[in-house]
Design a protein around this motif. Structure first.
Motif, PDB file in Angstrom:
ATOM      1  N   ALA A 121      43.924  14.450 -72.885  1.00  0.00           N
ATOM      2  CA  ALA A 121      45.220  15.124 -72.835  1.00  0.00           C
ATOM      3  C   ALA A 121      45.786  15.422 -74.215  1.00  0.00           C
ATOM      4  N   ALA A 122      45.091  15.028 -75.275  1.00  0.00           N
ATOM      5  CA  ALA A 122      45.591  15.270 -76.631  1.00  0.00           C
ATOM      6  C   ALA A 122      45.486  16.755 -76.972  1.00  0.00           C
ATOM      7  N   ALA A 123      46.549  17.320 -77.517  1.00  0.00           N
ATOM      8  CA  ALA A 123      46.536  18.744 -77.868  1.00  0.00           C
ATOM      9  C   ALA A 123      47.782  19.096 -78.657  1.00  0.00           C
ATOM     10  N   LEU A 124      47.704  20.212 -79.376  1.00  0.00           N
ATOM     11  CA  LEU A 124      48.897  20.895 -79.865  1.00  0.00           C
ATOM     12  C   LEU A 124      49.248  21.936 -78.816  1.00  0.00           C
ATOM     13  N   LYS A 125      50.510  21.995 -78.390  1.00  0.00           N
ATOM     14  CA  LYS A 125      50.821  22.776 -77.187  1.00  0.00           C
ATOM     15  C   LYS A 125      52.015  23.721 -77.306  1.00  0.00           C
ATOM     16  N   HIS A 126      52.745  23.713 -78.426  1.00  0.00           N
ATOM     17  CA  HIS A 126      53.957  24.529 -78.494  1.00  0.00           C
ATOM     18  C   HIS A 126      53.597  25.961 -78.887  1.00  0.00           C
ATOM     19  N   VAL A 163      42.412  18.375 -69.968  1.00  0.00           N
ATOM     20  CA  VAL A 163      43.672  18.964 -69.517  1.00  0.00           C
ATOM     21  C   VAL A 163      43.871  20.298 -70.227  1.00  0.00           C
ATOM     22  N   SER A 164      43.795  21.397 -69.467  1.00  0.00           N
ATOM     23  CA  SER A 164      43.979  22.736 -70.013  1.00  0.00           C
ATOM     24  C   SER A 164      45.346  23.267 -69.583  1.00  0.00           C
ATOM     25  N   THR A 165      45.508  24.572 -69.574  1.00  0.00           N
ATOM     26  CA  THR A 165      46.802  25.192 -69.297  1.00  0.00           C
ATOM     27  C   THR A 165      46.602  26.541 -68.624  1.00  0.00           C
ATOM     28  N   ASP A 166      47.616  26.976 -67.864  1.00  0.00           N
ATOM     29  CA  ASP A 166      47.534  28.308 -67.266  1.00  0.00           C
ATOM     30  C   ASP A 166      47.498  29.396 -68.323  1.00  0.00           C
ATOM     31  N   LYS A 167      47.940  29.089 -69.532  1.00  0.00           N
ATOM     32  CA  LYS A 167      47.923  30.089 -70.596  1.00  0.00           C
ATOM     33  C   LYS A 167      46.513  30.400 -71.086  1.00  0.00           C
ATOM     34  N   ALA A 168      45.526  29.643 -70.601  1.00  0.00           N
ATOM     35  CA  ALA A 168      44.125  29.940 -70.925  1.00  0.00           C
ATOM     36  C   ALA A 168      43.585  31.097 -70.095  1.00  0.00           C
ATOM     37  N   ALA A 169      44.298  31.492 -69.060  1.00  0.00           N
ATOM     38  CA  ALA A 169      43.873  32.610 -68.217  1.00  0.00           C
ATOM     39  C   ALA A 169      44.340  33.918 -68.852  1.00  0.00           C
ATOM     40  N   ASP A 170      43.392  34.806 -69.181  1.00  0.00           N
ATOM     41  CA  ASP A 170      43.724  36.044 -69.884  1.00  0.00           C
ATOM     42  C   ASP A 170      44.686  35.756 -71.032  1.00  0.00           C
ATOM     43  N   PRO A 171      44.287  34.937 -71.999  1.00  0.00           N
ATOM     44  CA  PRO A 171      45.227  34.442 -73.008  1.00  0.00           C
ATOM     45  C   PRO A 171      45.829  35.544 -73.867  1.00  0.00           C
ATOM     46  N   SER A 199      37.490  20.649 -66.239  1.00  0.00           N
ATOM     47  CA  SER A 199      38.768  20.999 -66.866  1.00  0.00           C
ATOM     48  C   SER A 199      39.785  21.273 -65.763  1.00  0.00           C
ATOM     49  N   VAL A 200      41.055  21.049 -66.082  1.00  0.00           N
ATOM     50  CA  VAL A 200      42.144  21.267 -65.135  1.00  0.00           C
ATOM     51  C   VAL A 200      43.195  22.130 -65.798  1.00  0.00           C
ATOM     52  N   ARG A 201      43.568  23.225 -65.153  1.00  0.00           N
ATOM     53  CA  ARG A 201      44.633  24.081 -65.668  1.00  0.00           C
ATOM     54  C   ARG A 201      45.958  23.719 -65.022  1.00  0.00           C
ATOM     55  N   PHE A 202      46.964  23.484 -65.874  1.00  0.00           N
ATOM     56  CA  PHE A 202      48.311  23.158 -65.425  1.00  0.00           C
ATOM     57  C   PHE A 202      49.235  24.345 -65.611  1.00  0.00           C
ATOM     58  N   GLY A 203      50.281  24.386 -64.803  1.00  0.00           N
ATOM     59  CA  GLY A 203      51.434  25.203 -65.120  1.00  0.00           C
ATOM     60  C   GLY A 203      52.348  24.423 -66.051  1.00  0.00           C
ATOM     61  N   ASN A 204      53.575  24.887 -66.212  1.00  0.00           N
ATOM     62  CA  ASN A 204      54.551  24.172 -67.027  1.00  0.00           C
ATOM     63  C   ASN A 204      54.972  22.900 -66.299  1.00  0.00           C
ATOM     64  N   VAL A 205      54.897  21.762 -66.976  1.00  0.00           N
ATOM     65  CA  VAL A 205      55.211  20.484 -66.349  1.00  0.00           C
ATOM     66  C   VAL A 205      56.679  20.154 -66.582  1.00  0.00           C
ATOM     67  N   LEU A 206      57.412  19.943 -65.497  1.00  0.00           N
ATOM     68  CA  LEU A 206      58.842  19.663 -65.599  1.00  0.00           C
ATOM     69  C   LEU A 206      59.095  18.409 -66.421  1.00  0.00           C
ATOM     70  N   GLY A 207      59.979  18.521 -67.387  1.00  0.00           N
ATOM     71  CA  GLY A 207      60.418  17.358 -68.132  1.00  0.00           C
ATOM     72  C   GLY A 207      59.505  16.926 -69.252  1.00  0.00           C
ATOM     73  N   SER A 208      58.368  17.615 -69.459  1.00  0.00           N
ATOM     74  CA  SER A 208      57.511  17.231 -70.575  1.00  0.00           C
ATOM     75  C   SER A 208      58.234  17.537 -71.879  1.00  0.00           C
ATOM     76  N   VAL A 244      49.436  14.731 -62.675  1.00  0.00           N
ATOM     77  CA  VAL A 244      48.612  13.540 -62.834  1.00  0.00           C
ATOM     78  C   VAL A 244      47.725  13.314 -61.614  1.00  0.00           C
ATOM     79  N   GLU A 245      48.266  13.520 -60.422  1.00  0.00           N
ATOM     80  CA  GLU A 245      47.435  13.356 -59.227  1.00  0.00           C
ATOM     81  C   GLU A 245      46.288  14.361 -59.208  1.00  0.00           C
ATOM     82  N   LEU A 246      46.537  15.565 -59.722  1.00  0.00           N
ATOM     83  CA  LEU A 246      45.479  16.561 -59.800  1.00  0.00           C
ATOM     84  C   LEU A 246      44.370  16.104 -60.745  1.00  0.00           C
ATOM     85  N   VAL A 247      44.739  15.561 -61.892  1.00  0.00           N
ATOM     86  CA  VAL A 247      43.739  15.079 -62.843  1.00  0.00           C
ATOM     87  C   VAL A 247      42.908  13.952 -62.233  1.00  0.00           C
TER      88      VAL A 247
END
Length: 381
Positions: A121-126, A163-171, A199-208, A244-247
């Motif tokens: 789950a380590a990443a630069l994400k902003h 742990v990936s991100t939805d932003k990886a789709a057609d980035p 790999s798992v693509r997430f949307g925006n996680v509430l409260g992260s 987390v349950e998805l992972v």
């Protein structure tokens, strides 16, 4: 209350019902993958972050032992250790201060702890920050992942979930492009057939931490206008529990580098999320400032790219994405990308990423600034 592992920006009453009201949909919780963790040696990278810390707690709750926490931030590690074991730093070999960008150190860590399952789950994400720091994004998100994949293969790790991100789709952003490349790094590692990767693509996680919701909470509490990129902007949102349950479930499914996504329903219009959030806090609907799309941002996000196809799995809430094969010269082109990043060639990296990925199209140069739009009151929306 919100998850106990990290302070979050949601109200204290935050829970499943509150989240469902905010998202206007029920939480989508996947099947129980608990048996895949019981008694396993688990390593969580980015364990001090919003997702990593909750992953560490969930792994421990499901009977994983030992659970190793790895992060390069002392304060983040201290916080998650305190929440997990009710103590600060002591002689605890399960807490690892390490940087995933250090390949030699990653090999030493893996040889020492001998993990059976790795949650990366380590990443630069902003997004906006990385548009101006592309070299750092590449070094962490792409080559940090490569270091971990190589260490996992050398140590014969059983399963590795990225742990990936939805932003990886057609980035359209540096964040999305580097995460999409990291998915390919994971898929390339899976060709060795020694470790089961996914790999798992997430949307925006509430409260992260640092998410849109944290900015929204800050602005609402101070009576400031809320900044939104575009009146029609939509995003996929999910709760940290869903993430987390998805992972955990994917750790049971991992095999040959597949990419998975959660069925999150329709995307949420951001202005509607703002309105619901304010009402849940018993605050007036705020005035909105539309800033215009920032470099790398889209009006609408997607989880499945235009050249990908989603397929059902044994769980109706999880989709498997079928991607195009990794290009045959991928490893050689990665070496060129590494050289650019190490030399600090910020101006050349977006084009290099575009040539390597094909689907990445930088929306604007990194130095372009978005033009702020008008301030609109709630009545004008």
């Amino acid at each position: 209350m919100c998850e106990t592992t990290q302070p979050c920006d949601l109200p204290e009453q935050y829970g499943p019902l509150w989240a469902e009201r905010l998202l206007a949909r029920p939480q989508r919780l996947t099947s129980d993958g608990a048996l895949s963790l019981y008694g396993k040696r688990v390593l969580v990278t980015g364990a001090g972050g919003s997702i990593g810390s909750v992953l560490a707690h969930r792994a421990a709750a499901l009977g994983a032992y030992p659970v190793f926490l790895m992060d390069h931030s002392e304060s983040a590690l201290h916080s998650v250790q305190l929440s997990l074991w009710d103590q600060g730093f002591t002689q605890n070999d399960h807490v690892l201060l390490a940087d995933i960008r250090d390949a030699a150190q990653m090999r030493r860590v893996f040889r020492k702890v001998r993990p059976e399952i790795v949650f990366h789950a380590a990443a630069l994400k902003h997004l906006s920050l990385l548009e101006r720091n592309a070299c750092e994004a590449v070094k962490t998100n792409v080559f940090g992942t490569e270091n971990l994949v190589n260490a996992a293969l050398e140590s014969a790790v059983g399963k590795f979930v990225f742990v990936s991100t939805d932003k990886a789709a057609d980035p359209a952003s540096i964040l999305g492009a580097t995460k999409r490349l990291a998915e390919d790094v994971v898929r390339t590692g899976a060709q060795e057939n020694l470790t089961r990767f996914a790999s798992v693509r997430f949307g925006n996680v509430l409260g992260s931490r640092g998410s849109f919701l944290s900015v929204l909470a800050h602005q609402l509490r101070r009576g400031l206008p809320v900044t939104v990129t575009h009146q029609q902007a939509t995003r996929f949102f999910m709760t940290v529990t869903e993430a987390v349950e998805l992972v955990v479930q994917v750790s049971a499914e991992a095999s040959c580098g597949e990419v998975y996504m959660l069925e999150m329903g329709a995307p949420v219009r951001v202005v509607h999320l703002v309105e619901r959030y304010a009402r849940l806090l018993d605050l007036p609907v705020p005035d909105l400032r539309f800033t215009g799309l920032q470099p790398g941002e889209k009006i609408e996000e997607t989880v499945c790219a235009s050249d990908e196809r989603r397929e059902p799995t044994g769980d109706p809430l999880i989709w498997r994405l079928r991607l195009e094969p990794v290009r045959p010269d991928f490893t050689a082109r990665l070496r060129d990308l590494r050289s650019l990043a190490q030399e600090g060639r910020e101006d050349f990296l977006p084009q290099a990423l575009s040539e390597l990925l094909g689907t990445y199209r930088p929306s604007r140069t990194n130095r372009d600034a978005a033009v702020p739009g008008p301030l609109l009151t709630a009545a004008e929306l």
